[in-house]
Write a protein that holds these residues in place. Structure first.
Motif, PDB file in Angstrom:
ATOM      1  N   HIS A   1       0.828  -1.210   0.000  1.00 54.08           N
ATOM      2  CA  HIS A   1       0.000   0.000   0.000  1.00 54.08           C
ATOM      3  C   HIS A   1       0.864   1.262   0.000  1.00 54.08           C
ATOM      4  O   HIS A   1       0.568   2.239  -0.676  1.00 54.08           O
ATOM      5  CB  HIS A   1      -0.960  -0.013   1.188  1.00 54.08           C
ATOM      6  N   GLN A   2       1.938   1.207   0.763  1.00 62.20           N
ATOM      7  CA  GLN A   2       2.838   2.363   0.791  1.00 62.20           C
ATOM      8  C   GLN A   2       3.459   2.588  -0.592  1.00 62.20           C
ATOM      9  O   GLN A   2       3.529   3.716  -1.079  1.00 62.20           O
ATOM     10  CB  GLN A   2       3.937   2.134   1.821  1.00 62.20           C
ATOM     11  N   SER A   3       3.869   1.488  -1.190  1.00 62.71           N
ATOM     12  CA  SER A   3       4.496   1.588  -2.500  1.00 62.71           C
ATOM     13  C   SER A   3       3.514   2.128  -3.541  1.00 62.71           C
ATOM     14  O   SER A   3       3.869   2.959  -4.377  1.00 62.71           O
ATOM     15  CB  SER A   3       5.030   0.217  -2.885  1.00 62.71           C
ATOM     16  N   ARG A   4       2.262   1.673  -3.464  1.00 60.31           N
ATOM     17  CA  ARG A   4       1.262   2.195  -4.409  1.00 60.31           C
ATOM     18  C   ARG A   4       1.070   3.691  -4.203  1.00 60.31           C
ATOM     19  O   ARG A   4       0.953   4.460  -5.149  1.00 60.31           O
ATOM     20  CB  ARG A   4      -0.082   1.489  -4.196  1.00 60.31           C
ATOM     21  N   PHE A   5       1.025   4.101  -2.948  1.00 59.93           N
ATOM     22  CA  PHE A   5       0.836   5.522  -2.644  1.00 59.93           C
ATOM     23  C   PHE A   5       1.954   6.354  -3.273  1.00 59.93           C
ATOM     24  O   PHE A   5       1.719   7.418  -3.841  1.00 59.93           O
ATOM     25  CB  PHE A   5       0.816   5.713  -1.127  1.00 59.93           C
ATOM     26  N   LEU A   6       3.175   5.844  -3.167  1.00 64.70           N
ATOM     27  CA  LEU A   6       4.310   6.597  -3.705  1.00 64.70           C
ATOM     28  C   LEU A   6       4.329   6.590  -5.231  1.00 64.70           C
ATOM     29  O   LEU A   6       4.729   7.547  -5.860  1.00 64.70           O
ATOM     30  CB  LEU A   6       5.625   6.011  -3.179  1.00 64.70           C
ATOM     31  N   ARG A   7       3.881   5.481  -5.812  1.00 65.44           N
ATOM     32  CA  ARG A   7       4.022   5.331  -7.254  1.00 65.44           C
ATOM     33  C   ARG A   7       2.861   5.856  -8.067  1.00 65.44           C
ATOM     34  O   ARG A   7       3.035   6.318  -9.182  1.00 65.44           O
ATOM     35  CB  ARG A   7       4.255   3.853  -7.587  1.00 65.44           C
ATOM     36  N   GLU A   8       1.662   5.740  -7.511  1.00 60.43           N
ATOM     37  CA  GLU A   8       0.505   6.116  -8.318  1.00 60.43           C
ATOM     38  C   GLU A   8       0.159   7.581  -8.101  1.00 60.43           C
ATOM     39  O   GLU A   8       0.370   8.116  -7.033  1.00 60.43           O
ATOM     40  CB  GLU A   8      -0.696   5.240  -7.933  1.00 60.43           C
ATOM     41  N   ASP A   9      -0.373   8.185  -9.127  1.00 59.33           N
ATOM     42  CA  ASP A   9      -0.883   9.542  -8.978  1.00 59.33           C
ATOM     43  C   ASP A   9      -2.263   9.454  -8.341  1.00 59.33           C
ATOM     44  O   ASP A   9      -3.098   8.676  -8.772  1.00 59.33           O
ATOM     45  CB  ASP A   9      -1.026  10.209 -10.356  1.00 59.33           C
ATOM     46  N   GLY A  10      -2.488  10.221  -7.303  1.00 60.33           N
ATOM     47  CA  GLY A  10      -3.851  10.380  -6.833  1.00 60.33           C
ATOM     48  C   GLY A  10      -4.439   9.260  -6.008  1.00 60.33           C
ATOM     49  O   GLY A  10      -5.651   9.089  -5.980  1.00 60.33           O
ATOM     50  N   LEU A  11      -3.619   8.482  -5.304  1.00 58.76           N
ATOM     51  CA  LEU A  11      -4.173   7.478  -4.407  1.00 58.76           C
ATOM     52  C   LEU A  11      -4.345   8.079  -3.009  1.00 58.76           C
ATOM     53  O   LEU A  11      -3.547   8.905  -2.579  1.00 58.76           O
ATOM     54  CB  LEU A  11      -3.244   6.266  -4.333  1.00 58.76           C
ATOM     55  N   VAL A  12      -5.411   7.653  -2.307  1.00 59.05           N
ATOM     56  CA  VAL A  12      -5.635   8.104  -0.938  1.00 59.05           C
ATOM     57  C   VAL A  12      -5.266   6.967   0.014  1.00 59.05           C
ATOM     58  O   VAL A  12      -5.679   5.832  -0.197  1.00 59.05           O
ATOM     59  CB  VAL A  12      -7.110   8.502  -0.720  1.00 59.05           C
ATOM     60  N   VAL A  13      -4.464   7.255   1.037  1.00 62.06           N
ATOM     61  CA  VAL A  13      -4.180   6.270   2.064  1.00 62.06           C
ATOM     62  C   VAL A  13      -4.950   6.654   3.315  1.00 62.06           C
ATOM     63  O   VAL A  13      -4.872   7.794   3.760  1.00 62.06           O
ATOM     64  CB  VAL A  13      -2.673   6.203   2.397  1.00 62.06           C
ATOM     65  N   VAL A  14      -5.736   5.706   3.837  1.00 61.55           N
ATOM     66  CA  VAL A  14      -6.422   5.942   5.102  1.00 61.55           C
ATOM     67  C   VAL A  14      -5.615   5.199   6.152  1.00 61.55           C
ATOM     68  O   VAL A  14      -5.369   4.001   6.013  1.00 61.55           O
ATOM     69  CB  VAL A  14      -7.868   5.420   5.072  1.00 61.55           C
ATOM     70  N   ALA A  15      -5.157   5.896   7.189  1.00 54.66           N
ATOM     71  CA  ALA A  15      -4.150   5.294   8.057  1.00 54.66           C
ATOM     72  C   ALA A  15      -4.265   5.722   9.507  1.00 54.66           C
ATOM     73  O   ALA A  15      -4.862   6.748   9.827  1.00 54.66           O
ATOM     74  CB  ALA A  15      -2.759   5.679   7.549  1.00 54.66           C
TER      75      ALA A  15
END
Ligand code: ADP
Ligand code: ZN
Length: 649
Positions: free
Chosen positions: A275-289
């Motif tokens: 999930h962290q990697s997706r957040f860093l790589r993708e444009d416009g992802l939201v992480v709820v944490a």
């Protein structure tokens, strides 16, 4: 710094990083460290700490050793440096034997400018031995607050870093952190054994972050409208207190068409890393944490940080919100805050572990946080004052209280009504109740629980018809925040405090903040655009309409490059750089090289590609209207999910 070293530092800034000039304290720090001095650097997130050690590492002979607790991010950090043409490597437990051997060989051969290590690895005899056989230019201790036993980021291995000074007395050390409190500052200096270090403390203001705290009614729906209206398609972080609410909020957003993933300590390491990697790589992802997420995340284009629950301290709030807008572009720190938050946090402190001193400290932290939430003054001013800085007395112009100054009203009588209801229950009935029952009594509601306890027989029953339920909850919340009312026991029942008496005796007035009827709108305040109309992404917020297509085309090109190379998009170019490219519209490689963030290596690698993107587009003077390809706004799914009751009882 000698004139030669100074020009070398500046040359590195221009050539390698493609930046025009140093920012704030950077030049002074770099000068000091290049000359061999130790430094303790306190700079807010996004302040530009990395250059403070990266440039000395490039200018001084040998390899710069960077100690960082963030193993999961090392690969990205090294990739970003390599994209700039810097010879960087890392050693950590994610590598196999051969990979590590190769890095060791590069280090010994003097072929590395920077080497990233986790503290637990540095501590090993084998590592220390390796380091003594090579040449070291500087030790950088990143996230230096991890040495503090009081903070929640404490890493015992950081304590062993004090040995660096003994073992390498001639190598300068630089400790860096974004944690601003004086106590942490002192602890860093002591525990890392840096008594002669020079201290550099930057301003903690983050002018591009707009601070907003809204009354909590239906938090998930409020969050959803905030995201849809102001941050459609943007990357951001949503903080929640519990794992359960992290999960349910991520699900809720996904169901409503916003791509969101959960992150908390209860998820297995693989899922967290993914999930962290997706957040860093993708444009416009939201992480709820939960607060487990975020330290060291150096994604520059996090456009918003939202809090659905109250942080435990101003330090925490500042750290978490600080993850927005590292690139200096407009970003939002948004929080929904309500009565439940106060009750829940007060209860947590009372029922939590720790001795009396610990509890008192936690209470003081919470009080400062509540004061920030309830203030009618500039939020930024409060934040800066908390960190010992002088705020602008005229206000910042970029927080909710500056943009829409809240009205205050004389809440003395309302306060007396609440307090006497609490008194009567206790004196006449020997009972204690929570806020819901108190408000129901004031409103004269004959609920099951009111009838069960005969509370409609109390003289205070129905004496509060002049305010609505939400307003009464606001009164109770503010009384709690002002210490005129307290919370007790596991049910969060309301009781008087020593200060309550003065209000009941009419010796003290109670000014209250009026609950805004409508949440504060967007940053511009000029929401002339039709309802439901999608606003431009914040990253593009200040780009004129006609430059938007170029910006979007450059982003699409960047996404493709990033995918091909398996690196985060910002490793290719930051949003700020793409914006400038779209604005300047360079037509030659030379012109492109003049743009901030385009150094020599990137110019060589991507110059032609960028120019090709621009050539394929109409030059900006052809101002024909372009509509967003994304389609109509009516395509949004209806909101799903029941409105959640404020379920704190
Ligand atoms: P920190 O580590 O303090 O959070 P970073 O080192 O990641 O901050 O820098 C924040 C952002 O500012 C990065 O995008 C970085 O590239 C940019 N930056 C740093 N120094 C400069 C400078 N002198 N000129 C332009 N941009 C800079
Ligand atoms: Zn302000």
């Amino acid at each position: 710094m000698t004139a030669v070293a100074e020009s070398e530092a500046l040359a590195a800034l221009h050539k390698v990083f493609g930046y025009e000039a140093f920012r704030g304290e950077q030049e002074a720090v770099i000068e000091h460290v290049v000359a061999g001095g130790d430094a303790v650097v306190l700079m807010p997130t996004g302040g530009g700490k990395s250059l403070c050690y990266q440039i000395p590492a490039l200018v001084r002979p040998g390899t710069g050793i960077v100690v960082s607790p963030l193993i999961a991010l090392m690969q990205d950090q090294v990739d970003a440096l390599r994209a700039l043409g810097v010879r960087a490597g890392f050693m950590n437990s994610t590598q196999d034997f051969d990979e590590r051997r190769m890095v060791e060989a590069e280090f010994l051969a003097g072929e590395l400018d920077l080497l990233y290590l986790a503290p637990e690895r540095l501590r090993l005899d084998a590592t220390l031995d390796l380091l003594s056989r090579g040449k070291i230019s500087v030790f950088a201790i990143d996230e230096a607050h991890c040495v503090s036993q009081w903070g929640h980021d404490f890493r015992p291995d950081y304590l062993t870093l004090s040995l660096l000074g003994e073992r390498w007395p001639d190598v300068p050390r630089i400790a860096l952190t974004a944690t601003a409190t004086r106590a942490t500052h002192q602890e860093i200096t002591q525990r890392l054994n840096m008594p002669t270090a020079r201290h550099f403390v930057a301003s903690f203001d983050r002018p591009n972050i707009q601070y907003r705290i809204v009354p909590k009614a239906d938090p998930k729906k409020q969050l959803l409208s905030f995201l849809r209206e102001e941050h459609a398609g943007d990357a951001g972080i949503v903080y929640c207190l519990s794992r359960k609410s992290v999960e349910s909020t991520a699900e809720f957003l996904t169901r409503n068409g916003i791509e969101a993933v959960p992150y908390h300590a209860g998820l297995d390491a693989g899922t967290r890393a993914a999930h962290q990697s997706r957040f860093l790589r993708e444009d416009g992802l939201v992480v709820v944490a939960t607060i487990a997420f975020g330290m060291g995340i150096d994604k520059p284009d996090v456009r918003f940080v939202a809090h659905l629950d109250l942080p435990k301290s101003v330090e925490g709030y500042y750290q978490e919100t600080g993850r927005a807008g590292r690139d200096g572009l407009p970003s939002t720190a948004w929080m929904a805050y309500g009565l439940n938050d106060v009750i829940q946090q007060r209860k947590l402190i009372q029922s939590g572990e720790g001795d009396e001193a610990f509890r008192r400290r936690a209470q003081a932290h919470l009080d400062a946080m509540l004061a920030l939430c309830e203030t009618a003054q500039c939020r930024r001013g409060q934040l800066l004052a908390y960190f010992g800085q002088d705020p602008d007395p005229a206000g910042c112009g970029n927080c909710d209280t500056c943009l829409t100054p809240p009205e205050t009203w004389d809440g003395t009588i309302a306060a007396q009504k609440v307090l006497s209801t609490v008194v009567r229950l206790q004196r006449e009935r020997g009972q204690k109740f929570g806020a819901v029952q108190i408000v129901d009594i004031l409103l004269g509601k004959r609920t099951g629980k009111v009838i069960q306890f005969d509370h409609d027989q109390l003289s205070v029953f129905g004496i509060g018809q002049e305010l609505a339920e939400g307003e009464w909850r606001g009164v109770v919340r503010q009384l709690l925040a002002q210490g005129l009312l307290a919370v007790e026991g596991e049910y969060g029942t309301l009781v008087l405090t020593e200060a309550s008496g003065a209000v009941l005796r009419r010796d003290r007035e109670v000014p209250l903040r009026k609950e805004p009827k409508k949440p504060v709108g967007s940053r511009s305040g000029s929401s002339s655009s039709g309802r439901g109309e999608r606003k431009p992404k914040a990253a593009a917020a200040e780009l004129s309409e006609e430059l938007l297509p170029a910006f979007e085309a450059l982003r699409a090109w960047r996404a493709e490059q990033a995918r091909e190379q398996g690196v985060p998009a910002y490793v290719i170019f930051h949003d700020a750089t793409l914006r400038e490219i779209a604005t300047v519209w360079p037509t030659s490689v030379r012109e492109l090289g003049g743009i901030s963030g385009v150094g020599e290596k990137k110019l060589a690698t991507y110059g032609e590609g960028v120019l090709a993107v621009l050539t394929s587009l109409d030059a900006p003077t052809g101002a024909e209207a372009r509509t967003e390809a994304a389609g109509s706004d009516d395509g949004w799914p209806e909101m799903e999910g029941e409105p959640e009751p404020d379920d704190w009882m």
